[in-house]
Design an enzyme around this catalytic site. Sequence first.
Site, mmCIF file in Angstrom:
data_model
loop_
_atom_site.group_PDB
_atom_site.id
_atom_site.type_symbol
_atom_site.label_atom_id
_atom_site.label_comp_id
_atom_site.label_asym_id
_atom_site.label_seq_id
_atom_site.Cartn_x
_atom_site.Cartn_y
_atom_site.Cartn_z
ATOM 1 N N CYS A 1 -22.676 -28.203 -45.167
ATOM 2 C CA CYS A 1 -23.686 -29.242 -45.217
ATOM 3 C C CYS A 1 -23.804 -29.736 -46.645
ATOM 4 C CB CYS A 1 -25.043 -28.681 -44.803
ATOM 5 S SG CYS A 1 -25.037 -27.867 -43.204
ATOM 6 N N GLY B 1 -21.134 -33.588 -43.906
ATOM 7 C CA GLY B 1 -21.768 -33.378 -42.614
ATOM 8 C C GLY B 1 -22.154 -34.690 -41.977
ATOM 9 N N ASN C 1 -27.491 -25.216 -47.618
ATOM 10 C CA ASN C 1 -26.051 -25.286 -47.377
ATOM 11 C C ASN C 1 -25.507 -23.873 -47.529
ATOM 12 O OD1 ASN C 1 -23.231 -26.467 -49.350
ATOM 13 N ND2 ASN C 1 -23.313 -25.942 -47.198
ATOM 14 N N GLY C 2 -24.839 -23.407 -46.505
ATOM 15 C CA GLY C 2 -24.280 -22.054 -46.565
ATOM 16 C C GLY C 2 -24.551 -21.299 -45.292
ATOM 17 N N TYR D 1 -10.146 -28.803 -49.512
ATOM 18 C CA TYR D 1 -10.436 -29.804 -48.481
ATOM 19 C C TYR D 1 -11.806 -30.441 -48.577
ATOM 20 C CZ TYR D 1 -11.934 -31.559 -43.946
ATOM 21 O OH TYR D 1 -12.443 -32.336 -42.955
HETATM 22 P P1 AMP Z 1 -5.954 -28.627 -37.238
HETATM 23 O O1 AMP Z 1 -5.581 -29.741 -36.380
HETATM 24 O O2 AMP Z 1 -6.963 -27.716 -36.570
HETATM 25 O O3 AMP Z 1 -4.802 -27.858 -37.814
HETATM 26 O O4 AMP Z 1 -6.791 -29.242 -38.466
HETATM 27 C C1 AMP Z 1 -6.180 -29.502 -39.673
HETATM 28 C C2 AMP Z 1 -6.789 -30.731 -40.277
HETATM 29 O O5 AMP Z 1 -8.216 -30.601 -40.347
HETATM 30 C C3 AMP Z 1 -6.278 -30.961 -41.677
HETATM 31 O O6 AMP Z 1 -5.867 -32.300 -41.744
HETATM 32 C C4 AMP Z 1 -7.459 -30.700 -42.585
HETATM 33 O O7 AMP Z 1 -7.578 -31.730 -43.551
HETATM 34 C C5 AMP Z 1 -8.663 -30.725 -41.683
HETATM 35 N N1 AMP Z 1 -9.584 -29.581 -41.892
HETATM 36 C C6 AMP Z 1 -9.317 -28.382 -42.428
HETATM 37 N N2 AMP Z 1 -10.407 -27.589 -42.421
HETATM 38 C C7 AMP Z 1 -11.388 -28.297 -41.867
HETATM 39 C C8 AMP Z 1 -12.763 -28.036 -41.580
HETATM 40 N N3 AMP Z 1 -13.325 -26.874 -41.867
HETATM 41 N N4 AMP Z 1 -13.471 -29.039 -41.002
HETATM 42 C C9 AMP Z 1 -12.904 -30.210 -40.708
HETATM 43 N N5 AMP Z 1 -11.623 -30.510 -40.936
HETATM 44 C C10 AMP Z 1 -10.869 -29.577 -41.508
#
Ligand code: AMP
Length: 451
Positions: free
Chosen positions: A9, A35, A109-110, A250
């Site tokens: 968040c 978020g 947040n956390g 990320y």
């Molecule tokens: P996936 O399709 O599950 O392998 O998701 C990978 C993609 O989601 C990558 O393009 C990342 O940039 C993004 N991503 C990685 N971690 C998160 C996260 N915690 N929440 C949302 N997107 C994420």
Amino acid sequence: MLEDVNEKCAVVGIYGHEEASKLAYFSLHALQHRGQEAAGISSSDGQKLHTIKKRGLVMRVFDEDKLRTLKGSSAIGHTRYSTAGDDSILDAQPVFARYDLGEMAIVHNGNFTNAEKVRKKLIAKGAIFQTFMDTENLIHLIAKSEKDKLLERIIDAVGKIEGAFSLVFLSRTKMFAMRDKYGFRPLSLGKLPNGGYIVASETCAFDLVGADFIRDVEPGELLIFEEGKEIQSIKVFEPQPRHCIFEYVYFARPDSIVFGQSVYQARKNMGQELARIQPVEADLVIPVPDGGVPAAIGYSQESGIPYEMGIMRNHYIGRTFIEPTQEMRDLKVKMKLSPMTGIIKGKRVIVVDDSIVRGTTSKRIVRMLKEAGAKEVHMRVSSPPTTGPCYYGVDTPDKDKLIAANMTLDEICHFIEADSLAYLDEESLLRSVNSKDDTYCTACFTGKYLD
Ligand code: AMP
């Protein structure tokens, strides 16, 4: 198990500014990437707290009229990223409560790692909970504390919680900002141009409202904002920094300075490191937008292979991760990303993404690039394999859904149908963020959780 509805968040706090709620609102816009599920602001006019919170994007939750009702010279705000399936408005923040000392609002947040234990104890003593949020524990702990002043009660209450928290509290006259002793999640302090202060999850909020960065709130530190007084600082816990490395990989916005370093530069370094340790002959380097962009630039600059925008992103679709079912996630990836056929056709392409979690996105992208005529598709990931869930505030799925926890490198490569696949290693990742000592939490990549 408690539902983890209080994860990645953003928080913001504004103190000592006539247009506090407006500044909180603008800041939340800058923090929207942290978020998109719900947003809220509480303000104080010195007599009373006013709160508005709702599901949806910041721009949909607030308008001019609503902001006008959030009166006063202090305000705190929140954008929420929840896990799948929970859509209760009660779980939006700020969490507001009336108690024996008056009124208070909290944004968080956390993730509290002992939330379930604390909640059970509170319930056993008669507490009634309205939400699934671990933040509500804090309200009860503060309300039940036997100390006389809010400050003492906050210190008492945070002593009973464990895990990751960047918190901002608002009372009728004061604001408090606090970070857990590990400093998992970021929280920075800035000075507003026309008087007053701001605390926010990321410095990109400061840039938007014209605030000057002063410093980070230290791990374990509590800041107290009170009218007519200098900001007071209390070291509540001895700092033991374990900053979340995934903020660099990320989560944070590239124009933010997080844990003292530029997120953009860190990501570019990751791309350069990746090009050094995982080279491959190809015609083009393309990013998975937006997350993979800085690393792809780094990869291209280091390897000398031209950078192109090979994939278009539709910015009006939310994050694919949010959708609860696999079918919906697949569909959303399709809606979100489309290939630039003229760029890709007949080319050997290196595609750079920041992480692979379930593998859904990579699989879809490789297929899409091949369908658009790419001769070869080499997947390069600017972080190590994601093998463990996060208990400290990032929404990673359980281990059984993490592809790298369940398949070998070759199996993943085969699954995503790429010609080659390579990740960054832990050492290079740490080098990319200039880590000289053990101040980062890398648990999602290394399994090194807190003892
Ligand atoms: P996936 O399709 O599950 O392998 O998701 C990978 C993609 O989601 C990558 O393009 C990342 O940039 C993004 N991503 C990685 N971690 C998160 C996260 N915690 N929440 C949302 N997107 C994420």
